[in-house]
Design a protein around this motif. Structure first.
Motif, PDB file in Angstrom:
ATOM      1  N   ARG A   1       0.835  -1.213   0.000  1.00 40.65           N
ATOM      2  CA  ARG A   1       0.000   0.000   0.000  1.00 40.65           C
ATOM      3  C   ARG A   1       0.864   1.255   0.000  1.00 40.65           C
ATOM      4  O   ARG A   1       0.551   2.252  -0.675  1.00 40.65           O
ATOM      5  CB  ARG A   1      -0.923  -0.020   1.216  1.00 40.65           C
ATOM      6  CG  ARG A   1      -1.957  -1.127   1.200  1.00 40.65           C
ATOM      7  CD  ARG A   1      -3.046  -0.862   0.169  1.00 40.65           C
ATOM      8  NE  ARG A   1      -3.804   0.329   0.501  1.00 40.65           N
ATOM      9  CZ  ARG A   1      -4.802   0.362   1.361  1.00 40.65           C
ATOM     10  NH1 ARG A   1      -5.180  -0.746   1.975  1.00 40.65           N
ATOM     11  NH2 ARG A   1      -5.449   1.477   1.608  1.00 40.65           N
ATOM     12  N   ALA A   2       1.961   1.241   0.762  1.00 43.29           N
ATOM     13  CA  ALA A   2       2.860   2.398   0.792  1.00 43.29           C
ATOM     14  C   ALA A   2       3.483   2.632  -0.569  1.00 43.29           C
ATOM     15  O   ALA A   2       3.605   3.781  -1.029  1.00 43.29           O
ATOM     16  CB  ALA A   2       3.941   2.178   1.853  1.00 43.29           C
TER      17      ALA A   2
ATOM     18  N   GLY B   1       3.996  14.017  -3.183  1.00 38.66           N
ATOM     19  CA  GLY B   1       3.502  14.115  -1.816  1.00 38.66           C
ATOM     20  C   GLY B   1       3.345  15.532  -1.338  1.00 38.66           C
ATOM     21  O   GLY B   1       3.030  15.769  -0.183  1.00 38.66           O
ATOM     22  N   THR B   2       3.599  16.529  -2.217  1.00 28.81           N
ATOM     23  CA  THR B   2       3.468  17.901  -1.751  1.00 28.81           C
ATOM     24  C   THR B   2       2.035  18.398  -1.842  1.00 28.81           C
ATOM     25  O   THR B   2       1.774  19.556  -1.576  1.00 28.81           O
ATOM     26  CB  THR B   2       4.363  18.840  -2.576  1.00 28.81           C
ATOM     27  OG1 THR B   2       4.043  18.670  -3.963  1.00 28.81           O
ATOM     28  CG2 THR B   2       5.821  18.496  -2.365  1.00 28.81           C
ATOM     29  N   GLY B   3       1.114  17.522  -2.251  1.00 27.71           N
ATOM     30  CA  GLY B   3      -0.290  17.916  -2.293  1.00 27.71           C
ATOM     31  C   GLY B   3      -0.898  17.743  -0.929  1.00 27.71           C
ATOM     32  O   GLY B   3      -0.332  18.116   0.088  1.00 27.71           O
ATOM     33  N   GLY B   4      -2.077  17.132  -0.912  1.00 25.41           N
ATOM     34  CA  GLY B   4      -2.771  16.954   0.349  1.00 25.41           C
ATOM     35  C   GLY B   4      -1.999  16.078   1.305  1.00 25.41           C
ATOM     36  O   GLY B   4      -1.970  16.318   2.502  1.00 25.41           O
TER      37      GLY B   4
ATOM     38  N   VAL C   1      -0.128  10.055   5.152  1.00 22.36           N
ATOM     39  CA  VAL C   1      -0.440  10.127   6.590  1.00 22.36           C
ATOM     40  C   VAL C   1      -1.127   8.844   7.023  1.00 22.36           C
ATOM     41  O   VAL C   1      -0.802   8.240   8.060  1.00 22.36           O
ATOM     42  CB  VAL C   1      -1.323  11.356   6.891  1.00 22.36           C
ATOM     43  CG1 VAL C   1      -1.825  11.299   8.332  1.00 22.36           C
ATOM     44  CG2 VAL C   1      -0.544  12.635   6.646  1.00 22.36           C
ATOM     45  N   GLY C   2      -2.093   8.393   6.229  1.00 20.17           N
ATOM     46  CA  GLY C   2      -2.770   7.142   6.546  1.00 20.17           C
ATOM     47  C   GLY C   2      -1.818   5.957   6.514  1.00 20.17           C
ATOM     48  O   GLY C   2      -1.887   5.066   7.367  1.00 20.17           O
ATOM     49  N   MET C   3      -0.886   5.954   5.538  1.00 25.07           N
ATOM     50  CA  MET C   3       0.101   4.871   5.467  1.00 25.07           C
ATOM     51  C   MET C   3       1.031   4.893   6.675  1.00 25.07           C
ATOM     52  O   MET C   3       1.423   3.858   7.207  1.00 25.07           O
ATOM     53  CB  MET C   3       0.914   4.999   4.176  1.00 25.07           C
ATOM     54  CG  MET C   3       0.175   4.598   2.912  1.00 25.07           C
ATOM     55  SD  MET C   3      -0.362   2.874   2.925  1.00 25.07           S
ATOM     56  CE  MET C   3      -2.084   3.067   3.433  1.00 25.07           C
ATOM     57  N   ARG C   4       1.411   6.111   7.096  1.00 27.40           N
ATOM     58  CA  ARG C   4       2.277   6.226   8.274  1.00 27.40           C
ATOM     59  C   ARG C   4       1.592   5.641   9.511  1.00 27.40           C
ATOM     60  O   ARG C   4       2.216   4.939  10.313  1.00 27.40           O
ATOM     61  CB  ARG C   4       2.647   7.689   8.504  1.00 27.40           C
ATOM     62  CG  ARG C   4       3.614   7.893   9.692  1.00 27.40           C
ATOM     63  CD  ARG C   4       3.994   9.346   9.861  1.00 27.40           C
ATOM     64  NE  ARG C   4       4.896   9.797   8.815  1.00 27.40           N
ATOM     65  CZ  ARG C   4       4.572  10.645   7.838  1.00 27.40           C
ATOM     66  NH1 ARG C   4       3.328  11.135   7.773  1.00 27.40           N
ATOM     67  NH2 ARG C   4       5.447  11.023   6.942  1.00 27.40           N
ATOM     68  N   GLU C   5       0.308   5.898   9.648  1.00 29.71           N
ATOM     69  CA  GLU C   5      -0.426   5.347  10.782  1.00 29.71           C
ATOM     70  C   GLU C   5      -0.534   3.825  10.677  1.00 29.71           C
ATOM     71  O   GLU C   5      -0.396   3.116  11.678  1.00 29.71           O
ATOM     72  CB  GLU C   5      -1.825   5.968  10.836  1.00 29.71           C
ATOM     73  CG  GLU C   5      -1.807   7.464  11.134  1.00 29.71           C
ATOM     74  CD  GLU C   5      -3.190   8.083  11.040  1.00 29.71           C
ATOM     75  OE1 GLU C   5      -4.117   7.345  10.609  1.00 29.71           O
ATOM     76  OE2 GLU C   5      -3.346   9.264  11.385  1.00 29.71           O
ATOM     77  N   ARG C   6      -0.770   3.329   9.467  1.00 29.53           N
ATOM     78  CA  ARG C   6      -0.891   1.882   9.270  1.00 29.53           C
ATOM     79  C   ARG C   6       0.438   1.184   9.611  1.00 29.53           C
ATOM     80  O   ARG C   6       0.458   0.158  10.289  1.00 29.53           O
ATOM     81  CB  ARG C   6      -1.276   1.579   7.826  1.00 29.53           C
ATOM     82  CG  ARG C   6      -1.410   0.092   7.521  1.00 29.53           C
ATOM     83  CD  ARG C   6      -1.619  -0.117   6.021  1.00 29.53           C
ATOM     84  NE  ARG C   6      -2.860   0.493   5.582  1.00 29.53           N
ATOM     85  CZ  ARG C   6      -4.032  -0.123   5.628  1.00 29.53           C
ATOM     86  NH1 ARG C   6      -4.122  -1.352   6.087  1.00 29.53           N
ATOM     87  NH2 ARG C   6      -5.112   0.481   5.220  1.00 29.53           N
TER      88      ARG C   6
ATOM     89  N   ALA D   1       8.872  10.544   4.806  1.00 30.72           N
ATOM     90  CA  ALA D   1       8.753  11.108   3.465  1.00 30.72           C
ATOM     91  C   ALA D   1       9.309  12.520   3.487  1.00 30.72           C
ATOM     92  O   ALA D   1       9.027  13.299   4.409  1.00 30.72           O
ATOM     93  CB  ALA D   1       7.294  11.112   3.002  1.00 30.72           C
ATOM     94  N   GLY D   2      10.101  12.840   2.465  1.00 34.89           N
ATOM     95  CA  GLY D   2      10.682  14.171   2.427  1.00 34.89           C
ATOM     96  C   GLY D   2      11.460  14.402   1.158  1.00 34.89           C
ATOM     97  O   GLY D   2      11.609  13.495   0.318  1.00 34.89           O
ATOM     98  N   PRO D   3      11.967  15.611   0.977  1.00 39.55           N
ATOM     99  CA  PRO D   3      12.718  15.949  -0.240  1.00 39.55           C
ATOM    100  C   PRO D   3      13.981  15.110  -0.350  1.00 39.55           C
ATOM    101  O   PRO D   3      14.611  14.747   0.641  1.00 39.55           O
ATOM    102  CB  PRO D   3      13.054  17.438  -0.045  1.00 39.55           C
ATOM    103  CG  PRO D   3      12.083  17.929   0.988  1.00 39.55           C
ATOM    104  CD  PRO D   3      11.827  16.765   1.889  1.00 39.55           C
ATOM    105  N   ALA D   4      14.348  14.828  -1.587  1.00 41.91           N
ATOM    106  CA  ALA D   4      15.597  14.129  -1.889  1.00 41.91           C
ATOM    107  C   ALA D   4      16.161  14.766  -3.146  1.00 41.91           C
ATOM    108  O   ALA D   4      15.735  14.429  -4.251  1.00 41.91           O
ATOM    109  CB  ALA D   4      15.370  12.635  -2.091  1.00 41.91           C
TER     110      ALA D   4
END
Length: 372
Positions: free
Chosen positions: A291-292, A334-337, A342-347, A357-360
């Motif tokens: 899913r991620a 990922g710079t949108g909503g 966020v849901g994946m992070r919780e899962r 998740a962040g800039p590279a």
């Protein structure tokens, strides 16, 4: 077919020896100096059909019949040993002992073979007294007739061990398939519940937003009503995406994690690499990683269309890791909503893992680590 296979599996050595001894003995009978001709011929007539019967499996015979056949074969050939006076007829007694070892249980086979050896020794001693010849056997040598029973026992036990091993392997394979089917059904039930929950929550949220929009519109608060409608639409889109992901997992759950991600990368024209030694991954963990990866690729396609994307799946110790990177070509993924990540992070957090998740560089990078 089963009976033919069982006959083919029978050790052919004692059967071939019996056939050879019978044919040669019958031929030599016409020129041999038989000690007691009528008895020698009678014993050959008795031993011949018993030798023929030994060509076939005895598994379907009752125990008493198997003992009777083996004992009759052993006793008749043991008496035949000193009176046939041919070069090869004595070998029938040795073959009979081997057949007893092959067809009977160990204790019974040894008893029948020993009885044959003792009978052969007595017959040799009697014939040596009544009709001594230069070729007469010594009684103690006749006792060796019982020895081939151990070869027959060894062949039988080896065949039984091989049969049991094949049966155990077949049962283990059936058990494995049954467990796999059960696990697949459990996983499908879980995914079905997840789809139900996703749709239930999303539809409830959509209904609430639409009711709110209707109420706001009635109060003349058009701007707020429009925002509520847009939120309802966003919930519907997210619901469709979540349902699609769950259905995808339902289709791919029978594949190993690395194979599923490889197919996903190929469909998205993304590079794919596996590091470490792939191994089994719990279903919940595999589902979260899949899913991620789906969410990261979706964001990359949405917010950085045309950029290069890569997926790296790593296996290190008790951890499975996932890295999804998209390069330049548009705004970072990922710079949108960002609500999907966020849901994946919780899962992932519920499984004891982490998602970052962040800039590279001028792109975006998503890293997932989950225990397995």
């Amino acid at each position: 077919m089963a009976e033919r296979k069982r006959l083919t599996d029978e050790p052919v050595l004692p059967l071939a020896l019996a056939a050879t001894f019978l044919v040669v003995t019958v031929v030599q009978y016409f020129s041999a100096d038989l000690v007691v001709p009528w008895l020698a011929i009678a014993l050959l007539v008795v031993a011949s059909p018993l030798a023929v019967v030994s060509f076939f499996p005895w598994d379907g015979f009752p125990r008493w019949l198997r003992i009777t056949l083996a004992a009759g074969y052993s006793m008749s050939t043991a008496v035949l040993l000193p009176i046939a006076q041919t070069t090869i007829a004595p070998g029938l007694a040795f073959v009979a002992s081997m057949v007893a070892g092959k067809r009977l249980d160990r204790r019974t086979a040894i008893t029948v073979a020993a009885l044959g050896g003792v009978t052969a020794a007595i017959a040799v001693w009697i014939v040596g007294r009544l009709h001594p010849t230069p070729n007469t056997w010594s009684w103690w040598a006749a006792l060796s007739v019982a020895a081939p029973a151990y070869a027959g026992i060894s062949q039988r036990e080896r065949a039984e061990a091989l049969h049991n091993a094949k049966r155990a392997a077949a049962e283990a394979e059936r058990a494995g398939r049954s467990e796999a089917r059960e696990a697949a059904l459990v996983e499908r039930s879980r995914i079905a519940r997840e789809i139900h929950d996703v749709l239930g929550h999303s539809l409830s949220g959509i209904a609430m937003q639409l009711d709110m929009a209707d109420a706001l519109q009635g109060k003349g608060r058009t701007g707020e009503a429009n925002r509520a409608i847009r939120r309802a639409r966003a919930l519907a889109v997210d619901s469709i995406t979540e349902t699609r992901h769950a259905v995808h997992a339902l289709r791919e759950d029978t594949l190993p994690l690395e194979k599923t991600l490889e197919l996903m990368a190929a469909s998205e024209s993304a590079a794919f690499e596996v590091t470490g030694e792939p191994g089994p991954v719990p279903t919940e963990t595999a589902h979260a990683v899949i899913r991620a990866a789906q969410e990261a690729l979706t964001n990359a396609a949405k917010y950085a269309p045309g950029s290069d994307r890569s997926i790296t799946l790593g296996f290190t110790g008790g951890t499975v890791s996932l890295t999804v990177v998209n390069g330049s070509g548009g705004p970072p993924a990922g710079t949108g909503g960002g609500m999907g990540l966020v849901g994946m992070r919780e899962r992932v957090a519920l499984l004891g893992g982490s998602l970052r998740a962040g800039p590279a560089g001028d792109g975006w990078r998503v890293d997932v680590e989950v225990p397995r």
